[in-house]
Motif scaffolding. Structure first.
Motif, PDB file in Angstrom:
ATOM      1  N   LEU A  47      73.264 -88.356  51.466  1.00 39.69           N
ATOM      2  CA  LEU A  47      73.421 -89.642  52.146  1.00 39.69           C
ATOM      3  C   LEU A  47      74.847 -90.181  52.010  1.00 39.69           C
ATOM      4  O   LEU A  47      75.428 -90.699  52.972  1.00 39.69           O
ATOM      5  CB  LEU A  47      72.420 -90.656  51.587  1.00 39.69           C
ATOM      6  N   ALA A  48      75.422 -90.077  50.803  1.00 43.04           N
ATOM      7  CA  ALA A  48      76.803 -90.521  50.612  1.00 43.04           C
ATOM      8  C   ALA A  48      77.769 -89.700  51.466  1.00 43.04           C
ATOM      9  O   ALA A  48      78.765 -90.228  51.986  1.00 43.04           O
ATOM     10  CB  ALA A  48      77.182 -90.413  49.131  1.00 43.04           C
ATOM     11  N   ASP A  49      77.464 -88.436  51.630  1.00 42.70           N
ATOM     12  CA  ASP A  49      78.313 -87.559  52.443  1.00 42.70           C
ATOM     13  C   ASP A  49      78.320 -87.989  53.903  1.00 42.70           C
ATOM     14  O   ASP A  49      79.338 -87.875  54.592  1.00 42.70           O
ATOM     15  CB  ASP A  49      77.813 -86.121  52.313  1.00 42.70           C
ATOM     16  N   MET A  50      77.187 -88.488  54.400  1.00 41.04           N
ATOM     17  CA  MET A  50      77.138 -88.962  55.785  1.00 41.04           C
ATOM     18  C   MET A  50      78.075 -90.156  55.986  1.00 41.04           C
ATOM     19  O   MET A  50      78.683 -90.306  57.049  1.00 41.04           O
ATOM     20  CB  MET A  50      75.710 -89.342  56.155  1.00 41.04           C
TER      21      MET A  50
ATOM     22  N   ASN B 233      74.499 -83.713  40.316  1.00 44.34           N
ATOM     23  CA  ASN B 233      73.572 -83.873  39.192  1.00 44.34           C
ATOM     24  C   ASN B 233      73.528 -85.307  38.668  1.00 44.34           C
ATOM     25  O   ASN B 233      72.670 -85.646  37.855  1.00 44.34           O
ATOM     26  CB  ASN B 233      73.958 -82.926  38.055  1.00 44.34           C
ATOM     27  N   LYS B 234      74.459 -86.133  39.136  1.00 44.35           N
ATOM     28  CA  LYS B 234      74.456 -87.541  38.742  1.00 44.35           C
ATOM     29  C   LYS B 234      73.702 -88.387  39.768  1.00 44.35           C
ATOM     30  O   LYS B 234      72.823 -89.174  39.419  1.00 44.35           O
ATOM     31  CB  LYS B 234      75.893 -88.052  38.582  1.00 44.35           C
ATOM     32  N   LEU B 235      74.072 -88.212  41.048  1.00 46.30           N
ATOM     33  CA  LEU B 235      73.403 -88.974  42.098  1.00 46.30           C
ATOM     34  C   LEU B 235      72.084 -88.351  42.537  1.00 46.30           C
ATOM     35  O   LEU B 235      71.196 -89.044  43.028  1.00 46.30           O
ATOM     36  CB  LEU B 235      74.326 -89.100  43.319  1.00 46.30           C
TER      37      LEU B 235
ATOM     38  N   THR C  19      64.364 -84.043  45.015  1.00 47.81           N
ATOM     39  CA  THR C  19      63.692 -82.776  44.707  1.00 47.81           C
ATOM     40  C   THR C  19      63.027 -82.835  43.333  1.00 47.81           C
ATOM     41  O   THR C  19      63.567 -83.456  42.402  1.00 47.81           O
ATOM     42  CB  THR C  19      64.684 -81.602  44.724  1.00 47.81           C
ATOM     43  N   PRO C  20      61.865 -82.194  43.170  1.00 49.99           N
ATOM     44  CA  PRO C  20      61.217 -82.158  41.858  1.00 49.99           C
ATOM     45  C   PRO C  20      62.103 -81.537  40.783  1.00 49.99           C
ATOM     46  O   PRO C  20      62.071 -81.970  39.626  1.00 49.99           O
ATOM     47  CB  PRO C  20      59.962 -81.312  42.110  1.00 49.99           C
ATOM     48  N   TYR C  21      62.901 -80.533  41.126  1.00 54.03           N
ATOM     49  CA  TYR C  21      63.779 -79.890  40.152  1.00 54.03           C
ATOM     50  C   TYR C  21      64.762 -80.891  39.547  1.00 54.03           C
ATOM     51  O   TYR C  21      64.952 -80.940  38.326  1.00 54.03           O
ATOM     52  CB  TYR C  21      64.564 -78.745  40.812  1.00 54.03           C
ATOM     53  N   HIS C  22      65.403 -81.666  40.398  1.00 51.32           N
ATOM     54  CA  HIS C  22      66.382 -82.633  39.886  1.00 51.32           C
ATOM     55  C   HIS C  22      65.697 -83.693  39.026  1.00 51.32           C
ATOM     56  O   HIS C  22      66.223 -84.067  37.965  1.00 51.32           O
ATOM     57  CB  HIS C  22      67.116 -83.309  41.041  1.00 51.32           C
ATOM     58  N   LEU C  23      64.544 -84.174  39.461  1.00 47.36           N
ATOM     59  CA  LEU C  23      63.838 -85.209  38.698  1.00 47.36           C
ATOM     60  C   LEU C  23      63.411 -84.691  37.336  1.00 47.36           C
ATOM     61  O   LEU C  23      63.490 -85.413  36.331  1.00 47.36           O
ATOM     62  CB  LEU C  23      62.627 -85.701  39.495  1.00 47.36           C
ATOM     63  N   LEU C  24      62.958 -83.451  37.275  1.00 45.55           N
ATOM     64  CA  LEU C  24      62.579 -82.879  35.978  1.00 45.55           C
ATOM     65  C   LEU C  24      63.809 -82.636  35.101  1.00 45.55           C
ATOM     66  O   LEU C  24      63.737 -82.743  33.880  1.00 45.55           O
ATOM     67  CB  LEU C  24      61.804 -81.576  36.182  1.00 45.55           C
TER      68      LEU C  24
END
Length: 559
Positions: free
Chosen positions: A171-174, A162-164, A275-280
């Motif tokens: 991407l960080a996980d890769m 929820n922060k990144l 994702t739109p959900y996270h941006l909202l």
């Protein structure tokens, strides 16, 4: 018209120009492809010439309707039973038309390579001649440290997702995968190998938490289950890569090939939107609208009215209801959802799938059906393992179109029944063998049983546990709840893979497989009588079904 102008956040009136007509026709064609994927439910398919303003669930626009009325389009219905279903075409269309979901699932390919790296590697590094040398006990720890690390991965994911954001967490996980492969390649100390495998396990746990979340939040309702099932497909392809490439390469060559997978994922996935959900949830409304426009490819926002309203409702709930572990374990609705998710994870692991995947070669060797020479016996076991990986990959590739035709709930029931029968048959073989019965006439049964098990697992409990997990939790609890469920799942996997050999030495292989078979029958009872059907429902409808509460009125939200 450049992309900035086309997806401008300023709403423009619809005009009868050649350019706008071409843009409108493109939107109709995109909607047509979505309609064709769901038309079988009504036993009809729509041809390319469909009057789009009759699709009332996308909202209404007087100018649009007036424009269409002056240029009427004939509506023709074709019975679906006159059209043949081409599964190969459906798979291709799904992979190409929903590229962000496909690109996100590449992370599962990296996870699959990590999970089965030990299958061809452990036999090499337990004998003299390779760069790294380990004992059998050390090999057991190297195998089981991945699921142990995956137990902690979901909690790390819940803290940073929820922060990144979903995209940047993946991407960080890769990069974490790349660090793990680097340590394996450049260090020979056993504790460094332990550390590398534990880090790889953390990365795997993050994949299984965040990728289903990302895919569920960007997918259209009618494709959510199918796109979610792609995770199992890419995971299976990762298994197959390890099974095929590992036996013919050296220790370092094998690591180099597998390390290229997360690097490829970074290069592909960096271009997709959040994702739109996270941006909202972050109150970035305009960015969320641009993201949804990019994901759906619609030139006009009026065609997204219904979906935008639903996303706004879920995002508004998430902003006003902060999630916490206390709420998760004290709220009746969230506890109910957690029960469903943990029960699915429990039955998935108690089918013994990870025991089969991690110990396939040992299981085949235990059948006593190999030839006399050690070399030939090893080749037979390797061949059978590759067959298992190939069957899993092919079956997982067919899961997406099958899910659209049969439904997730039906596939879960079919999967549970098939697993129970195949594991029961495998247990019967080992029971007869352990009781000195002649099993030469049924020497084919172990391979047939495991192939059947992999097929039915890959179309049911393999992919859809994670799909349902991403759907049933309220938006403000999703990251925490999926972390708890995934951690529970992986801890069970650690216990099973670590102590499976001890159990079989005490009670026999037949007892283990019959135990797994009984749990599969219990899984069937759970799915039929307790698990709610979430397929095709919005997040708000799913929450209503689980909590029994009516959703708030969001009709006053303006887009």
């Amino acid at each position: 018209m450049n992309n900035r102008e086309r997806y401008s956040t300023t709403k423009k009136p619809i005009a009868k120009t050649e350019l706008m007509q071409r843009s409108y026709e493109q939107s109709v064609n995109r909607q047509q492809r979505n309609l064709e994927s769901t038309a079988h439910a009504d036993n009809y398919k729509y041809p390319p010439a469909t009057n789009i303003h009759q699709m009332s669930h996308y909202g209404t626009n007087p100018n649009l309707n007036k424009d269409l009325d002056s240029n009427p389009v004939n509506l023709q219905l074709i019975p679906a039973n006159t059209l043949s279903i081409n599964l190969q075409s459906q798979i291709f269309n799904l992979l190409t038309s929903q590229k962000p979901g496909t690109q996100a699932n590449l992370a599962a390919l990296a996870a699959g390579c990590v999970l089965t790296w030990t299958s061809p590697t452990i036999p090499k590094i337990t004998i003299p001649g390779e760069k790294v040398q380990i004992t059998e006990d050390e090999a057991a720890w190297i195998i089981s440290l991945v699921p142990l690390g995956a137990t902690f991965g979901p909690f790390i994911a819940s803290f940073i997702v929820n922060k990144l954001g979903r995209k940047w967490t993946i991407l960080a996980d890769m990069f974490l995968f790349l660090i793990s492969w680097s340590v394996l390649a450049y260090s020979t100390r056993i504790y460094c190998l332990y550390l590398a495998r534990f880090l790889a396990g953390i990365a795997v746990g993050i994949v299984f938490t965040v990728v289903p979340m990302y895919v569920a939040e960007i997918s259209p309702l009618h494709l959510r289950g199918a796109l979610g099932s792609l995770m199992q497909f890419f995971l299976s392809v990762g298994f197959l890569m390890s099974y095929i490439i590992g036996p013919g390469t050296s220790y370092l060559e094998f690591i180099a090939v597998l390390a290229a997978v997360p690097l490829f994922c970074i290069l592909i996935f960096v271009w997709v939107p959040e994702t739109p959900y996270h941006l909202l949830n972050k109150n970035q409304k305009q960015e969320a609208l641009k993201s949804l426009e990019w994901l759906r490819g619609y030139p006009e926002r009026i065609l997204m009215q219904s979906e935008i309203t639903d996303i706004l409702a879920a995002a508004d709930e998430a902003r006003h209801n902060k999630g916490s572990f206390k709420i998760l374990f004290t709220n009746k609705g969230s506890l109910k959802a957690l029960y469903y998710a943990c029960a699915l994870a429990f039955f998935q692991q108690m089918s013994g799938v990870n025991v089969v995947i991690f110990s396939a070669q040992s299981i085949f060797n235990s059948t006593g059906t190999g030839t006399e020479t050690t070399t030939t016996e090893s080749k037979d076991a390797t061949t059978n393992t590759i067959i298992i990986g190939a069957v899993m990959a092919v079956t997982a590739g067919l899961t997406a179109p099958i899910a659209k035709l049969c439904g997730i709930r039906n596939l879960l029931c079919f999967s549970a029944i098939g697993e129970a029968i195949s594991l029961g048959a495998l247990g019967l073989f080992f029971y007869l063998k352990d009781n000195n019965q002649d099993v030469s006439a049924i020497s084919w049964l172990p391979v047939a049983s495991l192939v059947t098990f992999i097929i039915v697992y890959s179309v049911g409990f393999g992919p859809f546990v994670w799909v349902i997990m991403a759907e049933i939790f309220a938006a403000h609890l999703k990251s925490i709840a999926t972390a708890v469920t995934a951690a529970f799942c992986w801890f069970l996997s650690f216990l099973l893979t670590r102590y499976f050999n001890a159990f079989t030495k005490a009670f026999g292989l037949w007892a283990a497989f019959w135990m797994f078979s009984i749990f599969c029958l219990l899984a069937l009872i759970f799915v039929v009588f307790q698990l709610p059907n979430t397929e095709g429902k919005s997040y708000q409808e799913i929450q209503e079904m689980i909590t029994g509460k009516k959703k708030s009125d969001f009709s006053d939200v303006k887009v």
